[in-house]
Design a protein around this motif. Structure first.
Motif, mmCIF file in Angstrom:
data_model
loop_
_atom_site.group_PDB
_atom_site.id
_atom_site.type_symbol
_atom_site.label_atom_id
_atom_site.label_comp_id
_atom_site.label_asym_id
_atom_site.label_seq_id
_atom_site.Cartn_x
_atom_site.Cartn_y
_atom_site.Cartn_z
ATOM 1 N N ALA A 1 45.514 12.292 51.055
ATOM 2 C CA ALA A 1 44.729 12.288 49.814
ATOM 3 C C ALA A 1 43.247 12.534 50.108
ATOM 4 O O ALA A 1 42.585 13.306 49.401
ATOM 5 N N ILE A 2 42.737 11.916 51.156
ATOM 6 C CA ILE A 2 41.328 12.104 51.534
ATOM 7 C C ILE A 2 41.081 13.556 51.954
ATOM 8 O O ILE A 2 40.096 14.168 51.546
ATOM 9 N N VAL A 3 41.971 14.114 52.753
ATOM 10 C CA VAL A 3 41.834 15.514 53.192
ATOM 11 C C VAL A 3 41.865 16.449 51.986
ATOM 12 O O VAL A 3 41.043 17.371 51.873
ATOM 13 N N LEU A 4 42.776 16.212 51.047
ATOM 14 C CA LEU A 4 42.859 17.048 49.851
ATOM 15 C C LEU A 4 41.595 16.921 48.996
ATOM 16 O O LEU A 4 41.111 17.924 48.449
ATOM 17 N N LEU A 5 41.079 15.724 48.892
ATOM 18 C CA LEU A 5 39.827 15.520 48.148
ATOM 19 C C LEU A 5 38.655 16.255 48.817
ATOM 20 O O LEU A 5 37.826 16.862 48.129
ATOM 21 N N LEU A 6 38.597 16.219 50.146
ATOM 22 C CA LEU A 6 37.535 16.932 50.866
ATOM 23 C C LEU A 6 37.658 18.444 50.666
ATOM 24 O O LEU A 6 36.653 19.128 50.427
ATOM 25 N N ILE A 7 38.874 18.947 50.734
ATOM 26 C CA ILE A 7 39.094 20.385 50.513
ATOM 27 C C ILE A 7 38.686 20.754 49.085
ATOM 28 O O ILE A 7 38.016 21.770 48.861
#
Length: 182
Positions: free
Chosen positions: A11-17
């Motif tokens: 979820a954090i990686v997707l939010l950063l992307i």
């Protein structure tokens, strides 16, 4: 427990992307910088000097950074199609070439800058002369470039006006001194 941590990381990686993608579409893609100086010399003298790209070694800020850089010239200086190539040993100078693309005699020189190192890019530069008085010339020196998405995000954190403007200010101050003391 591991499943919850893995879901949180994803979820954090997707939010950063998503944040980077949104920033790339919000950030400007174009940048421009312009500076000016008034020189106490007639416009014809100033323009005649400015259109000779090799003269930038005397007043431009970059030659001072590395006077031993390799240089090559093609064509007739002061005419459309003239190309000045440089190759320095530092990233401050880098490698590239400048070509005269358009001239309006006595008024304007347009050049294209093609940078090869430290990174590949293109930019347009111009020198414009105006005569506010008989023995005075206003010189405007400008730089325009575009950055493709997502690299344009750098324009949110790098102050191009301050970074490039410093060099333009330095060059114009040297140009003024050079031409007024001749």
């Amino acid at each position: 427990m591991i499943k919850k941590v893995l879901i949180a990381v994803i979820a954090i990686v997707l939010l950063l992307i998503a944040a980077v993608a949104i920033a790339a579409f919000i950030a400007p893609t174009d940048c421009s910088v312009e500076r000016e100086v008034t020189i106490n010399r007639p416009k014809e003298q100033v323009f005649s000097y400015l259109k000779q790209i090799r003269n930038q070694n005397e007043w431009g800020p970059w030659f001072k950074k590395e006077p031993t850089m390799k240089q090559e010239f093609r064509g007739t200086d002061g005419e459309v199609g003239f190309v000045a190539y440089w190759n320095g040993t530092t990233d401050d100078v880098g490698e590239g070439e400048q070509e005269i693309k358009h001239l309006v005699d006595g008024e304007r020189v347009d050049t294209e800058l093609r940078f090869k190192r430290p990174f590949e890019s293109k930019a347009d530069a111009y020198l414009i002369t105006e005569a506010p008085a008989e023995n005075q010339t206003l010189v405007r020196w400008g730089f325009k470039s575009s950055m493709p998405r997502p690299l344009n995000i750098m324009l949110l954190v790098v102050d191009m006006d301050k970074m490039i403007g410093k060099d333009l200010d330095e060059g114009l101050a040297t140009l003024k001194t050079t031409l007024e003391t001749r």
